[in-house]
Motif scaffolding. Structure first.
Motif, short mmCIF file in Angstrom:
data_model
loop_
_atom_site.label_atom_id
_atom_site.label_comp_id
_atom_site.label_asym_id
_atom_site.label_seq_id
_atom_site.Cartn_x
_atom_site.Cartn_y
_atom_site.Cartn_z
N THR B 46 0.87 -1.17 0.00
CA THR B 46 0.00 0.00 0.00
C THR B 46 0.91 1.23 0.00
O THR B 46 1.80 1.33 0.84
N VAL B 100 -3.42 -3.26 4.77
CA VAL B 100 -3.99 -2.04 5.36
C VAL B 100 -4.68 -1.18 4.30
O VAL B 100 -5.23 -0.12 4.60
N HIS B 101 -4.62 -1.62 3.05
CA HIS B 101 -5.29 -0.85 2.00
C HIS B 101 -6.80 -0.85 2.23
O HIS B 101 -7.38 -1.87 2.61
N ASP B 102 -7.39 0.27 1.99
CA ASP B 102 -8.80 0.43 2.31
C ASP B 102 -9.69 -0.55 1.54
O ASP B 102 -10.74 -0.96 2.02
N SER B 103 -9.27 -0.93 0.33
CA SER B 103 -10.09 -1.83 -0.46
C SER B 103 -10.10 -3.23 0.15
O SER B 103 -10.89 -4.08 -0.22
N GLY B 105 -10.18 -3.66 3.50
CA GLY B 105 -10.68 -3.58 4.86
C GLY B 105 -9.84 -2.70 5.77
O GLY B 105 -10.19 -2.47 6.92
N GLY B 106 -8.72 -2.18 5.27
CA GLY B 106 -7.89 -1.30 6.09
C GLY B 106 -8.47 0.10 6.13
O GLY B 106 -9.51 0.40 5.54
N THR B 107 -7.74 0.99 6.83
CA THR B 107 -8.27 2.35 6.96
C THR B 107 -7.21 3.41 6.73
O THR B 107 -7.45 4.60 6.96
N ASP B 110 -8.07 6.40 4.22
CA ASP B 110 -9.18 7.18 4.76
C ASP B 110 -8.73 8.02 5.95
O ASP B 110 -9.07 9.21 6.04
N SER B 111 -7.93 7.42 6.83
CA SER B 111 -7.52 8.17 8.02
C SER B 111 -6.60 9.32 7.64
O SER B 111 -6.67 10.39 8.23
N ASP B 125 -3.86 7.69 -3.36
CA ASP B 125 -3.54 6.26 -3.37
C ASP B 125 -2.61 5.97 -4.55
O ASP B 125 -3.00 6.07 -5.71
#
Ligand SMILES: Cc1cc2nc3c(=O)[nH]c(=O)nc-3n(C[C@H](O)[C@H](O)[C@H](O)COP(=O)(O)OP(=O)(O)OC[C@H]3O[C@@H](n4cnc5c(N)ncnc54)[C@H](O)[C@@H]3O)c2cc1C
Lengths: 405, 211, 138
Positions: B46, B100-103, B105-107, B110-111, B125
């Motif tokens: 990521t 940890v990638h948002d796609s 399930g990570g955040t 976004d954070s 990204d």
């Protein structure tokens, strides 16, 4: 083995001291200055003239170029002047009574991308309409003309075709300079070496003389042919030129049996190659990015050029670089020269030929002599006036000239 | 890369993702010399491009998420498996593991976006922008030195530092992760060239050393 | 190869940089008010100084920041590195020989390396000396 060079005679020109005054003074004893003086004397009967050269005769870019001569430029204005130059090249050996080994072995401009292909085909079409011999070659035809070229698709930028101008070629540039110099000398022109112009004398806005390290010389007219130093001279005279001076480098290998029958240029991978009469491989690179008057550039430019050359010509991998050197080229923003009048009365300028002025030498001389003698441009150089940067009538030859002409 | 159930995000299409040097996997393995120099691709990290003034208020908010922004060329910030490489005075590359990638399930992204808020800056990204080569072994530095003009001696390039530079004429970020290990981040389109370049540079170490 | 000291990253090879030409050329305050001549000056005319030249460089493979150099265009010596927006440092005292449009003899093409063409000799410059690239002709 390759051809033997003709012996050159011992005495080609005299080495006079500057006189007090001349009808016209040409600043710069490179190819263009000498050609200008020749045509001033021959076509306009102006023989009380001098060529002032700060170093030795034709020791600037004239001594440093890769001698490619062609006329396949895109726009009408360029096709006209470069093609006129090529026609003059065809008759000059006889006219100057000097065989300077003008060899019409053809020049290829390789295309490596679809963009290249489109630009090249467009240029071939434009050339034909202008009476310039031009052909589009597919990779197989490229290979037939130059068998040592790698046309496989196993390289970074495969050869997708090429433009080809059969009448184009190379000449021995130092002999060209000596040929002009000898004729100039015969016609009564003073060729004065080690004579640096350091300033100008003006009467109002009219130039009336030049200051040199060998004294002041009064003159009716001044023609600037200083290539990379044009801006420096213009500044002495009190005007600006839209020119940037850059290092341009080239190199030769040791002597080889003839392997390379034509001239190959590739704008995309930045190399141009021919094999000189004695057998050296002669290669040119792109300009160094920075402004420079040092007559030397950076080594990575040479490295880049060699990488491209070896990929295109695998056989060159075993050749050795014998010498590299650099010149100072005077580039303009539209990759076309400036030939015409200046803001100073009776002062004329021929410059901005950048990386490609060797081929233009005869036409530069012819048209610049006309401009100096008559005070108005020849039809061929009218479009190349300084004013085009104000009117916007640029002659953009980056496609045909690209990294180097 | 393990194609685990945890990585089933990206609309269930995770398994068809190909890394930029995946076609070289066998060649990298064959060209590696265990104990001397080993090259592999560490794909799908990521990566987030971050532009923010580190000394500003929003910079402080971003620091709280990313775990520290490096302030000088060469420095690496971050915490808890997130590394922040210095690219410029206000430009950073955040590198973390794939999961940890948002796609997936990570955040992380976004954070970071939330931390920057409406302040001047950028959170992008860039996970598909670069791949990672991992080069390690006693000869790893010697391999890099064939195409990188920086001083790679540990005295001036110690573990825990990273520099933007060129390797084999390719612009990369070069990170020193351990005494004899490096990560090289080229842009995806240069992965093939750089992978082959590194393999070529490694080749001599497969032969017995000539004393 | 120039070695350029990037203000952020330190000394790096020239290949990591992009050249940006003359520094300190402001965008016209009111472009519409310029006549053709002035617009041409802004668009196409840049100084082409022989000697100390203030120019812009971009560290494109490093920190991607622009900065200014004061560099001698004859010796290529870098005389100062300074940030965008800062005034050109005055190096006139340090480099007396490198004003603009120097009329001093040019060390690069003439001088002792030239073949001897003084006196009565009318021989052509057959083999140029060490700095004249004889091979240029081949
Ligand atoms: C590496 C290289 C490769 C090239 N390859 C090609 C090619 O393949 N084909 C092509 O068409 N063109 C090529 N060119 C470009 C070509 O060489 C030039 O455009 C052309 O030579 C310029 O005209 P000139 O011969 O008059 O210049 P120069 O020979 O540079 O003449 C200018 C002269 O002015 C003199 N001078 C300067 N200031 C003063 C002063 N104050 N007082 C007195 N004298 C002064 C200089 O000493 C110099 O001798 C190449 C150039 C280089 C550097």
């Amino acid at each position: 083995m390759a051809d033997l060079l003709p012996e050159h005679p011992d005495f080609l020109w005299h080495n006079p001291d500057p006189q007090k005054s001349y009808d016209a003074v040409i600043v710069g004893g490179g190819g263009h200055g000498l050609a200008t003086a020749y045509f001033l004397a021959k076509n306009h009967g102006m023989t009380n003239i001098a060529v002032l050269e700060k170093g030795w005769l034709a020791g600037g870019n004239m001594a440093r170029n890769t001698t490619i001569i062609r006329s396949n430029y895109l726009w009408d204005e360029s096709a006209a002047i470069y093609e006129h130059a090529l026609k003059l090249w065809e008759i000059l050996p006889e006219e100057l009574e000097y065989d300077f080994l003008f060899s019409q072995r053809g020049v290829m401009n390789l295309a490596h991308t679809l963009g290249d292909v489109r630009e090249s085909m467009r240029r071939v079409g434009a050339n034909k309409l202008n009476g310039v011999d031009a052909e589009w070659l597919d990779p197989q035809q490229v290979k037939e003309l130059c068998p040592i070229l790698n046309i496989s698709d196993n390289i970074r930028y495969p050869v997708m075709g090429a433009t080809y101008q059969p009448r184009a070629g190379i000449a021995k540039h130092d002999h060209v300079a000596w040929a002009f110099a000898r004729k100039c000398d015969e016609l009564g022109v003073d060729i004065i070496q080690n004579c640096e112009v350091t300033g100008f004398l003006k009467d109002g806005n009219r130039v009336v003389g030049v200051k040199t390290n060998r004294g002041t010389i009064s003159t009716e007219k001044v023609g600037l042919c200083a290539a990379g130093h044009s801006s420096v001279l213009a500044e002495m005279a009190g005007f600006r030129l839209p020119i940037q001076s850059h290092p341009l480098q080239a190199l030769v290998s040791e002597l080889h049996e003839p392997v390379h029958p034509t001239v190959v240029m590739s704008n995309h991978v930045h190399v141009y190659v021919s094999q000189a009469h004695k057998g050296e491989l002669v290669m040119g690179a792109g300009v160094d990015s920075y402004n420079g008057y040092g007559q030397r550039g950076s080594f990575h430019v040479i490295e880049h050029q060699m990488a491209a050359a070896v990929e295109l010509f695998p056989i060159f991998a075993r050749a050795h670089v014998l010498r590299t050197w650099g010149g100072i080229v005077d580039t303009t923003l539209d990759a076309s020269p400036i030939i015409g009048t200046t803001p100073v009365d009776n002062m004329f300028v021929n410059c901005g030929w950048g990386t490609g002025g060797f081929k233009g030498t005869p036409a530069a001389g012819l048209t610049f002599a006309h401009t100096i003698a008559t005070g108005t441009p020849h039809d061929l150089n009218k479009p190349f006036a300084l004013e085009r940067f104000e009117t916007g009538a640029l002659i953009d030859e980056h496609g045909a000239a690209a990294v180097a002409h | 890369m393990a194609d685990t159930a945890a990585l089933n995000g990206i609309n269930g299409l995770r398994h068809i993702r190909r890394s930029p040097a995946s076609h070289l996997a066998a060649a990298l393995e064959a060209g590696s010399i265990e104990g001397t120099v080993v090259l592999r691709e560490g794909p799908f990290r990521t990566m987030v491009g971050l532009r923010v003034d580190p000394r500003s208020e929003e910079g402080a908010r971003v620091v709280a998420v990313a775990g520290g922004l490096p302030l000088r060329c060469g420095d690496v910030g971050g915490a808890d498996g997130v590394r922040v490489l210095w690219l410029g005075p206000s430009e950073f590359l955040v590198v973390a593991s794939e999961d940890v990638h948002d796609s997936l399930g990570g955040t992380l992204i976004d954070s970071l976006t939330a931390a920057l808020g409406g302040a001047p800056g950028q959170v992008v990204d860039l996970s598909a922008n670069r791949t990672t080569f991992e080069l390690s072994g006693t000869r790893a530095r010697a391999v890099l030195e064939k195409g990188c003009s920086l001083d790679l001696h540990p005295r001036s390039f110690p573990p825990g530092t990273a520099l933007s530079t060129e390797v084999g004429n390719i612009p990369v970020v070069l990170e020193k992760t351990g005494k004899e290990s490096f990560r090289i981040f080229p842009r995806a389109s240069f992965a093939d060239f750089l992978g082959r370049w590194l393999l070529d540079a490694m080749r001599e170490y497969a032969s017995p050393e000539v004393p | 190869m120039l070695l350029i000291s990037c203000p952020n990253c330190g000394s790096r090879d020239e290949t990591e940089f992009h050249y940006g030409g003359q520094a300190h050329v402001p965008y016209p305050e009111d472009p519409a008010a310029l006549d053709d001549r002035q617009w041409a000056e802004f668009l196409f005319y840049r100084d082409n100084t022989k000697g100390a030249f203030a120019e812009r460089w971009l560290h494109s493979t490093g920190c991607r920041q622009w900065f200014n150099l004061l560099r001698d265009t004859v010796t290529y010596e870098i005389q100062a590195v300074y940030p965008m927006g800062a005034a050109r440092p005055d190096r006139a005292a340090a480099a007396p020989e490198s004003g603009t449009a120097s009329t001093a003899p040019d060390s690069t093409t003439t001088g002792t390396a030239a073949p001897d063409i003084s006196g009565t000799s009318t021989a052509p410059a057959t083999s140029a000396g060490t700095t004249a690239p004889e091979g240029a002709s081949k």
